[in-house]
Write an enzyme that holds these catalytic residues in place. Structure first.
Site: not given
Ligand code: UD1
Length: 419
Positions: A22-23, A93, A117, A122-126, A306, A398
């Protein structure tokens, strides 16, 4: 809302074949939007998230032809808008990978803020930090995120946190940027390697995926014209291995990559579960004492978050006190209250759950709070005495292809019920 009705306490027996990841699929489909030619992607899982993402790609003008064997022909040359604001994009997402893809293709993108989920914030700052470093301006208005770059230039980007999503998004954007992009402190998950392999097959120059430094040399044209097959789903495979172990079953899980399963196989061996392994299969054997274990979720190659909820079900059935520490998501224990309704003895404090076992799980009516927590409820139902109803199961569908069919083929008494 549909539910699953499970009559449990039956050991699973037989063989199950794992679907495409899936991912990985959710990264590869947006990455295909960068191409200057067509491509064929094989071994896509038939799950709601993939089908929604393909629908969003169609809505921006890409030609998408799905075949019954799980392959899809994509031709993105007909993309006519940078606005990926299809209503369904709110719900998944992975639509946020279209930020990187559209920025790379047409130097602008407009999307809804991503859904998915609920594990806390779930920030996207990075992601944003990386896009800005590459020369994009990013604005958020009315729940939409707008990105625009006159010039997208390679940069040295150090991620403050190890993020799967930011690594994939920035890697996609960098493929057609000018010059060299280096992503440091990159995530190393198998699906990141798979997205990089897909891009390279199509003509990109991405090196180092699978390590914490990824180097992308931008190319002006990405010819495509190739076929690529998605890797097997590590989390689906782990879910069936844990289902077999939780029911004391004897199951061969086929079409997986044993290397990707090492964090789980090591932990299952520590618990005392006997396993056999071949080139692309793992057999979970019944019997043996099951001892408590401590599990800490970490980015790959650590134990996958996961699989945390499904593993918690197994720990409930092990002798002694286990400690589960969730290091990736701030709030991923919401399912514990439902598990307790089934007889689990779990106490949570902050990021840690203390699991006392073994307990006898008994059937109850519970809810699928999120994709993997929902799968964990199904595993608990399969292991429990009596009847369990797992409500709101659409969220499980999903991410798991033909979950009910595959479990029934292993002898589970499970039925999908519409209200
Ligand atoms: C992906 C997976 C999800 C899995 C996760 C961790 C997909 C579609 N989803 O989610 O199933 O649980 O990886 O293996 O592939 N973070 C920040 N800033 C950012 C981005 C992330 O602080 O800009 C933090 C998040 O809050 C979290 C950690 O980084 O604590 C990991 O998040 P991330 O690896 O980005 O998860 P996703 O890509 O959303």
């Amino acid at each position: 809302m549909a539910s699953y009705v499970i009559r449990g306490a039956r050991p699973l027996q037989g063989e199950v074949s794992i679907s495409g990841s899936k991912n990985a699929a959710l990264g590869i489909i947006p990455a295909a939007m960068l191409l200057d030619g067509p491509c064929r992607i094989e071994n896509l899982p038939d799950i709601a998230d993939v089908n929604i993402l393909l629908e969003i790609c169609r809505s921006i003008g890409a030609q998408v032809l799905q075949h019954p064997d799980g392959s899809v022909d994509i031709d993105p040359r007909t993309i006519e808008t940078s606005e990926a604001t299809h209503e369904k994009a709110r719900s998944i997402r992975a639509s946020y990978y279209l930020m990187g893809a559209l920025l790379g293709r047409v130097r602008k993108a407009t999307l809804f803020m991503p859904g998915g989920c609920d594990f806390g914030t779930r920030p996207i700052d990075q992601h944003i930090k990386g896009f800005e470093a590459m020369g994009a301006t990013v604005g958020i208005e009315y729940g939409r995120i707008r990105l625009e770059a006159e010039r997208l230039a390679g940069e040295h980007i150090f991620l403050d946190v190890v993020s799967v999503g930011a690594t994939i998004n920035l890697m996609i954007a960098a493929v057609k940027a000018e010059g060299v992009t280096v992503i440091e402190n990159a995530a190393r998950e198998p699906h990141i390697v798979d997205v990089a392999n897909f891009l390279n097959t199509m003509g990109a120059n991405v090196r180092g995926a699978g390590t914490d430094v990824i180097k992308i040399v931008g190319v002006p044209v990405l010819p495509g014209g190739c076929t690529y097959s998605v890797i097997p789903d590590q989390i689906e495979a782990g879910t069936y291995m844990l289902a077999a172990a939780a029911t004391g079953g004897d199951v061969v899980v086929r079409n997986l990559i044993p290397k990707h399963m090492e964090p789980l196989t090591a932990k299952m061996a520590e618990i005392g579960i006997a396993l056999e392994e071949g080139d692309d299969w793992i057999r979970v054997l019944p019997g043996g004492e099951r001892a408590a274990a401590n599990v800490k979720t970490m980015p790959y190659p650590g134990f996958p978050t996961d699989l945390q909820p499904q593993t918690m079900v197994l720990l409930c059935l092990c002798e002694g006190v286990s400690r589960m520490t969730e290091n990736v998501w701030e709030s991923r224990f919401q399912f514990v209250d439902d598990l307790k309704m089934m007889g689990a003895n779990v106490t949570t404090a902050s990021h840690t759950a203390i699991v006392e076992g073994p307990v006898k799980l008994t059937g109850a009516t519970v809810t699928a709070h999120d994709l993997r927590a929902g799968a964990a409820m199904v595993l608990a139902g399969l292991a429990a005495e009596g009847t369990t109803e797992v409500c709101d199961v659409r969220i499980i569908e999903r991410g798991y292809e033909n979950f009910v069919g595959k479990l029934r083929a292993l002898g589970a008494d499970i039925a999908r019920v519409e209200p």
